[in-house]
Design a protein around this motif. Sequence first.
Motif, PDB file in Angstrom:
ATOM      1  N   LYS A 189       0.841  -1.193   0.000  1.00 28.54           N
ATOM      2  CA  LYS A 189       0.000   0.000   0.000  1.00 28.54           C
ATOM      3  C   LYS A 189       0.872   1.237   0.000  1.00 28.54           C
ATOM      4  CE  LYS A 189      -0.398   0.150   5.010  1.00 28.54           C
ATOM      5  NZ  LYS A 189      -1.294   0.262   6.150  1.00 28.54           N
ATOM      6  N   ILE A 190       0.233   2.363  -0.280  1.00 25.48           N
ATOM      7  CA  ILE A 190       0.904   3.652  -0.227  1.00 25.48           C
ATOM      8  C   ILE A 190       0.434   4.371   1.026  1.00 25.48           C
ATOM      9  CG2 ILE A 190       1.148   5.903  -1.334  1.00 25.48           C
ATOM     10  CD1 ILE A 190       2.546   3.672  -2.851  1.00 25.48           C
ATOM     11  N   ASP A 191       1.362   4.778   1.875  1.00 25.38           N
ATOM     12  CA  ASP A 191       1.061   5.588   3.052  1.00 25.38           C
ATOM     13  C   ASP A 191       1.548   7.002   2.787  1.00 25.38           C
ATOM     14  OD1 ASP A 191      -0.073   3.585   4.624  1.00 25.38           O
ATOM     15  OD2 ASP A 191       1.841   3.029   5.540  1.00 25.38           O
ATOM     16  N   MET A 192       0.847   7.962   3.340  1.00 25.63           N
ATOM     17  CA  MET A 192       1.277   9.351   3.248  1.00 25.63           C
ATOM     18  C   MET A 192       2.061   9.693   4.511  1.00 25.63           C
ATOM     19  SD  MET A 192       0.222  10.160   0.320  1.00 25.63           S
ATOM     20  CE  MET A 192       0.561  11.908   0.264  1.00 25.63           C
ATOM     21  N   TYR A 193       3.225  10.287   4.359  1.00 29.52           N
ATOM     22  CA  TYR A 193       4.056  10.685   5.484  1.00 29.52           C
ATOM     23  C   TYR A 193       4.553  12.096   5.217  1.00 29.52           C
ATOM     24  CZ  TYR A 193       7.890  10.820   8.792  1.00 29.52           C
ATOM     25  OH  TYR A 193       8.746  11.188   9.802  1.00 29.52           O
ATOM     26  N   LYS A 194       4.092  13.034   6.016  1.00 30.38           N
ATOM     27  CA  LYS A 194       4.475  14.441   5.877  1.00 30.38           C
ATOM     28  C   LYS A 194       4.266  14.932   4.452  1.00 30.38           C
ATOM     29  CE  LYS A 194       7.733  14.515   9.688  1.00 30.38           C
ATOM     30  NZ  LYS A 194       9.084  14.845  10.134  1.00 30.38           N
ATOM     31  N   GLY A 195       3.146  14.538   3.843  1.00 30.33           N
ATOM     32  CA  GLY A 195       2.803  15.013   2.512  1.00 30.33           C
ATOM     33  C   GLY A 195       3.453  14.263   1.365  1.00 30.33           C
ATOM     34  N   SER A 196       4.243  13.228   1.655  1.00 30.41           N
ATOM     35  CA  SER A 196       4.904  12.452   0.605  1.00 30.41           C
ATOM     36  C   SER A 196       4.438  11.005   0.655  1.00 30.41           C
ATOM     37  CB  SER A 196       6.421  12.478   0.781  1.00 30.41           C
ATOM     38  OG  SER A 196       6.900  13.782   0.620  1.00 30.41           O
ATOM     39  N   MET A 197       4.505  10.331  -0.495  1.00 26.71           N
ATOM     40  CA  MET A 197       4.108   8.929  -0.553  1.00 26.71           C
ATOM     41  C   MET A 197       5.254   8.020  -0.151  1.00 26.71           C
ATOM     42  SD  MET A 197       1.674   8.423  -3.871  1.00 26.71           S
ATOM     43  CE  MET A 197       2.821   8.990  -5.092  1.00 26.71           C
ATOM     44  N   ARG A 198       4.904   6.943   0.547  1.00 21.27           N
ATOM     45  CA  ARG A 198       5.849   5.897   0.918  1.00 21.27           C
ATOM     46  C   ARG A 198       5.217   4.552   0.594  1.00 21.27           C
ATOM     47  NH1 ARG A 198       8.361   9.945   1.362  1.00 21.27           N
ATOM     48  NH2 ARG A 198       9.550  10.690   3.128  1.00 21.27           N
ATOM     49  N   LEU A 199       5.970   3.670  -0.012  1.00 25.70           N
ATOM     50  CA  LEU A 199       5.505   2.324  -0.284  1.00 25.70           C
ATOM     51  C   LEU A 199       5.637   1.509   0.993  1.00 25.70           C
ATOM     52  CD1 LEU A 199       4.661   0.050  -2.240  1.00 25.70           C
ATOM     53  CD2 LEU A 199       7.098  -0.338  -2.618  1.00 25.70           C
ATOM     54  N   ALA A 200       4.543   0.913   1.436  1.00 21.93           N
ATOM     55  CA  ALA A 200       4.547   0.157   2.687  1.00 21.93           C
ATOM     56  C   ALA A 200       4.254  -1.315   2.406  1.00 21.93           C
ATOM     57  CB  ALA A 200       3.505   0.718   3.647  1.00 21.93           C
ATOM     58  N   VAL A 201       5.095  -2.169   2.945  1.00 24.90           N
ATOM     59  CA  VAL A 201       4.890  -3.611   2.876  1.00 24.90           C
ATOM     60  C   VAL A 201       4.883  -4.106   4.317  1.00 24.90           C
ATOM     61  CG1 VAL A 201       5.796  -5.811   2.050  1.00 24.90           C
ATOM     62  CG2 VAL A 201       6.101  -3.754   0.675  1.00 24.90           C
ATOM     63  N   ASP A 202       3.749  -4.657   4.741  1.00 24.89           N
ATOM     64  CA  ASP A 202       3.674  -5.155   6.109  1.00 24.89           C
ATOM     65  C   ASP A 202       3.709  -6.680   6.100  1.00 24.89           C
ATOM     66  OD1 ASP A 202       1.132  -5.925   5.325  1.00 24.89           O
ATOM     67  OD2 ASP A 202       0.123  -4.340   6.426  1.00 24.89           O
ATOM     68  N   ARG A 203       3.351  -7.291   7.205  1.00 23.25           N
ATOM     69  CA  ARG A 203       3.465  -8.751   7.299  1.00 23.25           C
ATOM     70  C   ARG A 203       2.527  -9.488   6.356  1.00 23.25           C
ATOM     71  NH1 ARG A 203       1.048  -9.820  13.300  1.00 23.25           N
ATOM     72  NH2 ARG A 203      -0.766  -8.491  13.060  1.00 23.25           N
ATOM     73  N   TRP A 204       1.479  -8.833   5.868  1.00 21.30           N
ATOM     74  CA  TRP A 204       0.574  -9.481   4.915  1.00 21.30           C
ATOM     75  C   TRP A 204       1.007  -9.228   3.473  1.00 21.30           C
ATOM     76  CZ3 TRP A 204      -1.436  -6.917   9.214  1.00 21.30           C
ATOM     77  CH2 TRP A 204      -1.974  -7.759  10.187  1.00 21.30           C
ATOM     78  N   GLY A 205       1.951  -8.345   3.282  1.00 25.13           N
ATOM     79  CA  GLY A 205       2.431  -8.033   1.939  1.00 25.13           C
ATOM     80  C   GLY A 205       3.304  -9.142   1.390  1.00 25.13           C
ATOM     81  N   ARG A 206       3.430  -9.144   0.072  1.00 29.35           N
ATOM     82  CA  ARG A 206       4.226 -10.173  -0.584  1.00 29.35           C
ATOM     83  C   ARG A 206       5.114  -9.512  -1.629  1.00 29.35           C
ATOM     84  NH1 ARG A 206       1.586 -15.530  -3.330  1.00 29.35           N
ATOM     85  NH2 ARG A 206       3.537 -16.448  -4.008  1.00 29.35           N
ATOM     86  N   VAL A 207       6.384  -9.882  -1.630  1.00 32.57           N
ATOM     87  CA  VAL A 207       7.347  -9.367  -2.597  1.00 32.57           C
ATOM     88  C   VAL A 207       7.911 -10.560  -3.352  1.00 32.57           C
ATOM     89  CG1 VAL A 207       9.516  -8.116  -2.929  1.00 32.57           C
ATOM     90  CG2 VAL A 207       7.952  -7.432  -1.105  1.00 32.57           C
TER      91      VAL A 207
END
Length: 81
Positions: A34-52
């Motif tokens: 998912k994409i999280d917003m941090y201080k107005g910028s996008m960050r790609l987030a991969v958590d424990r349910w994510g798959r790479v």
Amino acid sequence: MEFTGKIRKQYTNTAREKVDLMKEGKVVTLRNAKIDMYKGSMRLAVDRWGRVEVAEEATDISVKEDNNLSLIEYELVSVEA
């Protein structure tokens, strides 16, 4: 369509080994990221349910270096309903 670009990544401690698979020059498929917003910028987030998944065969993809989505600053705008 062109879907290459750059973005900063973030991870939780439980997903560090998944994000560490993303190295320069590798082609990856992301699932449940998912994409999280941090201080107005996008960050790609991969958590424990994510798959790479790292592509095993060589690909001829060139990343658009000037398409750095983390450098774009966004502002939350309220819209009246």
